[in-house]
Design an enzyme around this catalytic site. Sequence first.
Site, PDB file in Angstrom:
ATOM      1  N   LYS A 192      91.388  98.287 -79.799  1.00  0.00           N
ATOM      2  CA  LYS A 192      90.379  98.657 -78.810  1.00  0.00           C
ATOM      3  C   LYS A 192      88.971  98.726 -79.427  1.00  0.00           C
ATOM      4  CE  LYS A 192      93.347  98.596 -75.545  1.00  0.00           C
ATOM      5  NZ  LYS A 192      94.501  99.412 -75.399  1.00  0.00           N
TER       6      LYS A 192
HETATM    7  C1  LIG Z   1      95.786  99.693 -74.469  1.00  0.00           C
HETATM    8  C2  LIG Z   1      95.916  99.986 -73.004  1.00  0.00           C
HETATM    9  C3  LIG Z   1      96.596 101.122 -72.526  1.00  0.00           C
HETATM   10  C4  LIG Z   1      97.387 102.008 -73.407  1.00  0.00           C
HETATM   11  O1  LIG Z   1      96.651 102.585 -74.410  1.00  0.00           O
HETATM   12  P1  LIG Z   1      97.398 103.393 -75.565  1.00  0.00           P
HETATM   13  O2  LIG Z   1      96.299 104.169 -76.204  1.00  0.00           O
HETATM   14  O3  LIG Z   1      97.992 102.374 -76.481  1.00  0.00           O
HETATM   15  O4  LIG Z   1      98.428 104.239 -74.936  1.00  0.00           O
HETATM   16  C5  LIG Z   1      96.566 101.395 -71.183  1.00  0.00           C
HETATM   17  N1  LIG Z   1      95.945 100.573 -70.318  1.00  0.00           N
HETATM   18  C6  LIG Z   1      95.312  99.462 -70.728  1.00  0.00           C
HETATM   19  C7  LIG Z   1      94.619  98.611 -69.726  1.00  0.00           C
HETATM   20  C8  LIG Z   1      95.303  99.122 -72.082  1.00  0.00           C
HETATM   21  O5  LIG Z   1      94.712  97.988 -72.492  1.00  0.00           O
END
Ligand SMILES: *Cc1c(COP(=O)(O)O)cnc(C)c1O
Length: 394
Positions: A192
């Site tokens: 991210k």
């Molecule tokens: C990465 C992601 C999640 C989950 O995030 P985590 O921190 O890994 O639980 C949820 N929704 C979207 C759209 C994502 O890209």
Amino acid sequence: MQYSPSRPVRREFLVFGSPAVTQREIDAVTEVMRSCWIGTGPRVAAFEEQFRRYTGARHALALNSCTAALHLSMLAAGVGPGDEVITTPMTFCATVNAILHTGATPVFVDVDPATQNIDVSQIETAVTGRTRAILPVHFAGRPCDMDAITRIAARRKLLVIEDAAHAIEAAYHGRKIGTIGDMTCFSFYVTKNLFTGEGGMVTCADDATAARIKTYGLHGMTKDAWARYSDEGFRHYQVVLPGYKYNMMDIQAAMGLVQMPDIEKNLERRKQIWRAYDDAFRELPLSTPAPEEPDTVHARHLYTVLLSLPDLKCTRDAFMDALTRENIGSGVHYVSVHLHPYYRERFGFAPDRFPRAADISQRTLSLPLSPKLGDGDVEDVIHAVTNVADCFAK
Ligand SMILES: *Cc1c(COP(=O)(O)O)cnc(C)c1O
């Protein structure tokens, strides 16, 4: 047809979504280890405070993932069995799993083909007497049409819980994402825009909601565990509900803290790369992302192109394999949730139930987009995509 370049565009494989770990993250984590306060402690509190200030939200609560943030947001709002939550199928499975974990039923609304965000013109027809919340996902970092969503929510007395896993930097009509819906959930997963390995954050305005999320996130205990053993002396805790183990560690928060000051600079770099791709791919048999809507900030988490399959004698997967042979990694965001076996079988979805999401699922391809990329890396991606598209063009 097997794509085999005589020599790949680069010698070393460019890993898609590799985090930009620098000496600063390594030093920050090492310092936490040396302090021996590696669990939830002062760095988590500092990270929450910096994130709260960055978004301008009243509360920011750190958790160990965005999935946990989504789950607890819904639990704190009392969403449970018998309830329905409206969301998009063009998302990561975690969005939908979090709804299922509460016992509620996800109700999908197809996406707008240009933005790939939930099609707000179809939301109201999906509202029933059981609907409790709308859960929009700011796909790729592009803010959803929040005016329309909050209008529908107000009219039908629904909560708005946002999945902003892609959208830390995003803003909509002068307001930061994180200050619009009832709760907004962020992710700091490895790939991210800001990463802590695993990690998430919920922002909200309501004091009671924030208190419930905090309690739910740590076993249902009423006092912070880390304060239990501090130099203020032992304090008893009370368990008031069967909570979860969703707390963030100081090791994770330390990584977040060093990246907070660079958020805007990193966005600026991703914007530059974005423009280079837009310019380079104009003539290719694919469509590049739509421009951002007026008076919004796009967080530019994913650069996704849609292959024009009728103009190519290959599938998306063959295109990706060819990029791999050029030593360029790529990703798919996403195969629509309704096409995965669990949801397909449980809810009896045919692929054409959400035709736009199904179409995108077959044609979408994400290219590397990270402040870690140098100009040479960006050139390599452009060359590889151009070579592959030229080779497969009809
Ligand atoms: C990465 C992601 C999640 C989950 O995030 P985590 O921190 O890994 O639980 C949820 N929704 C979207 C759209 C994502 O890209």
